[in-house]
Scaffold this motif. Structure first.
Motif, PDB file in Angstrom:
ATOM      1  N   VAL A  63      50.067  41.633  36.772  1.00  0.00           N
ATOM      2  CA  VAL A  63      51.321  41.162  36.448  1.00  0.00           C
ATOM      3  C   VAL A  63      51.296  39.856  36.218  1.00  0.00           C
ATOM      4  CG1 VAL A  63      53.503  40.481  37.124  1.00  0.00           C
ATOM      5  CG2 VAL A  63      52.594  42.680  37.782  1.00  0.00           C
ATOM      6  N   CYS A  64      50.364  38.775  36.724  1.00  0.00           N
ATOM      7  CA  CYS A  64      50.534  37.473  36.718  1.00  0.00           C
ATOM      8  C   CYS A  64      49.362  36.974  35.649  1.00  0.00           C
ATOM      9  CB  CYS A  64      50.161  36.715  37.867  1.00  0.00           C
ATOM     10  SG  CYS A  64      48.456  36.800  38.641  1.00  0.00           S
ATOM     11  N   GLY A  65      48.231  37.684  35.349  1.00  0.00           N
ATOM     12  CA  GLY A  65      47.437  37.452  34.505  1.00  0.00           C
ATOM     13  C   GLY A  65      46.065  36.298  34.910  1.00  0.00           C
ATOM     14  N   ALA A  66      46.400  35.853  36.259  1.00  0.00           N
ATOM     15  CA  ALA A  66      45.356  34.969  36.445  1.00  0.00           C
ATOM     16  C   ALA A  66      44.080  35.478  36.730  1.00  0.00           C
ATOM     17  CB  ALA A  66      45.949  34.316  37.961  1.00  0.00           C
ATOM     18  N   CYS A  67      43.619  36.722  37.238  1.00  0.00           N
ATOM     19  CA  CYS A  67      42.104  36.967  37.268  1.00  0.00           C
ATOM     20  C   CYS A  67      41.501  37.390  35.867  1.00  0.00           C
ATOM     21  CB  CYS A  67      42.426  38.226  38.325  1.00  0.00           C
ATOM     22  SG  CYS A  67      42.976  39.720  37.886  1.00  0.00           S
ATOM     23  N   THR A  68      42.210  37.385  34.794  1.00  0.00           N
ATOM     24  CA  THR A  68      41.421  37.743  33.750  1.00  0.00           C
ATOM     25  C   THR A  68      40.168  37.101  33.617  1.00  0.00           C
ATOM     26  OG1 THR A  68      43.869  38.003  32.651  1.00  0.00           O
ATOM     27  CG2 THR A  68      41.848  37.928  31.143  1.00  0.00           C
ATOM     28  N   MET A  69      39.137  37.987  33.176  1.00  0.00           N
ATOM     29  CA  MET A  69      37.783  37.604  33.001  1.00  0.00           C
ATOM     30  C   MET A  69      37.160  38.665  32.103  1.00  0.00           C
ATOM     31  SD  MET A  69      36.113  38.294  36.986  1.00  0.00           S
ATOM     32  CE  MET A  69      37.635  37.300  37.626  1.00  0.00           C
ATOM     33  N   ARG A  70      35.862  38.252  31.673  1.00  0.00           N
ATOM     34  CA  ARG A  70      34.996  39.434  31.079  1.00  0.00           C
ATOM     35  C   ARG A  70      34.176  40.250  31.903  1.00  0.00           C
ATOM     36  NH1 ARG A  70      34.321  38.288  25.447  1.00  0.00           N
ATOM     37  NH2 ARG A  70      32.378  39.285  25.415  1.00  0.00           N
ATOM     38  N   ILE A  71      34.304  41.416  32.001  1.00  0.00           N
ATOM     39  CA  ILE A  71      33.831  42.553  32.929  1.00  0.00           C
ATOM     40  C   ILE A  71      32.919  43.452  32.116  1.00  0.00           C
ATOM     41  CG2 ILE A  71      34.125  43.996  34.573  1.00  0.00           C
ATOM     42  CD1 ILE A  71      36.687  42.534  35.265  1.00  0.00           C
ATOM     43  N   ASN A  72      31.635  43.207  32.080  1.00  0.00           N
ATOM     44  CA  ASN A  72      30.984  44.164  31.349  1.00  0.00           C
ATOM     45  C   ASN A  72      30.975  43.908  29.845  1.00  0.00           C
ATOM     46  OD1 ASN A  72      29.419  44.830  33.882  1.00  0.00           O
ATOM     47  ND2 ASN A  72      30.193  46.904  33.557  1.00  0.00           N
ATOM     48  N   GLY A  73      31.230  42.651  29.510  1.00  0.00           N
ATOM     49  CA  GLY A  73      31.617  42.149  27.915  1.00  0.00           C
ATOM     50  C   GLY A  73      32.792  42.604  27.497  1.00  0.00           C
ATOM     51  N   ARG A  74      33.641  42.844  28.315  1.00  0.00           N
ATOM     52  CA  ARG A  74      35.024  43.302  27.897  1.00  0.00           C
ATOM     53  C   ARG A  74      36.149  42.607  28.765  1.00  0.00           C
ATOM     54  NH1 ARG A  74      38.431  49.033  28.456  1.00  0.00           N
ATOM     55  NH2 ARG A  74      40.320  48.061  27.668  1.00  0.00           N
ATOM     56  N   VAL A  75      37.054  41.823  27.838  1.00  0.00           N
ATOM     57  CA  VAL A  75      38.057  41.018  28.791  1.00  0.00           C
ATOM     58  C   VAL A  75      38.987  41.934  29.449  1.00  0.00           C
ATOM     59  CG1 VAL A  75      39.681  40.872  26.727  1.00  0.00           C
ATOM     60  CG2 VAL A  75      39.693  39.080  28.580  1.00  0.00           C
TER      61      VAL A  75
END
Length: 255
Positions: free
Chosen positions: A71-83
């Motif tokens: 819900v917050c979007g704070a933990c967004t990162m690239r995981i195995n090349g995909r955001v």
């Protein structure tokens, strides 16, 4: 889908950076597998015992998280090349080693944590708010059609995670493109009965430098949006509205 039951170990390869001015480096970790683990669970295990797969002591990995329910979007990162959002990705669905990297379209603060200030600055520039005077009771607001309510609701679920900017090939220093999320928010606030009062000002900013004209129509934004917001159709809608507004201002500029 990876099978973790045989090894009972999760292997992670994490791109790390001590501070904005430091060179990035890679570290590998091996942690015990537990059923139902997500990527955040893995990072928490490393935080409890920051030791690399080769047995060397290191510092805990830095990342951001808040709601832990996408819900917050704070933990967004690239995981195995995909955001993606780390809280919503189960380890059982990933190939190993699980490769974690920070988003590339925002400055790195430390490790997997980035500074999304440019996204928030774009929202300020486009006046993505409803300007009302809250010092006294204004009474009931204007009625909204069910169609507008339905369109506005899905637009309002944007959590400014930055996924659409990360996936967009046009978001770079050369173009200064603001990206899909701010454009969709212009659509949201221009649909609002009170927000319509400042629709012209938003559209004017939308075609300024780095605005909607820089969109390359790749539609990667729609493919990666975790909330399934109709970003491509929002961009098309706002492009029409901005063009019409620019023409209207041009032909009536002397009035």
């Amino acid at each position: 889908m990876a099978d973790h039951d045989s090894s009972k170990t999760i292997r992670l390869r994490i791109k790390r950076q001590q501070s904005p001015g430091c060179e990035p480096r890679w570290e590998e970790f091996a942690i015990a597998y537990k059923e139902g683990m997500n990527v955040i669970s893995c990072l928490m295990e490393i935080q409890r015992n920051p030791v690399t797969a080769s047995g060397e002591k290191t510092t805990p990995v830095a990342w951001e998280a808040a709601c832990l329910e996408e819900v917050c979007g704070a933990c967004t990162m690239r995981i195995n090349g995909r955001v993606r959002q780390a809280c919503a990705v189960l380890v059982d669905t990933l190939e190993q080693p699980v490769i974690l990297e920070p988003m590339t379209k925002f400055p790195v603060v430390r490790d997997l944590a980035v500074d999304r200030q440019t996204l928030f600055d774009s929202l300020k520039r486009l006046r993505c708010w409803i300007p009302i005077d809250g010092t006294y009771d204004l009474g009931p607001g204007p009625r909204q059609s069910p169609e507008d309510q339905q369109a506005m609701y899905v637009l309002s679920t944007c959590m400014t995670c930055g996924s659409c900017l990360e996936a967009c090939p046009q978001v770079n220093e050369a173009t200064g493109f603001i990206g899909a999320a701010p454009i969709a928010q212009v659509r949201l606030f221009n649909l609002h009965p009170t927000g319509k009062m400042h629709a012209g000002a938003r559209l004017r900013e939308l075609i300024a430098g780095g605005g909607i004209q820089n969109c390359g129509k790749a539609q990667n934004c729609s493919a990666v949006c975790p909330k399934h917001i109709p970003l491509s159709s929002s961009i098309a809608s706002m492009a029409r509205a901005a063009t019409f507004h620019a023409l209207k201002e041009f032909f009536h500029k002397d009035e």
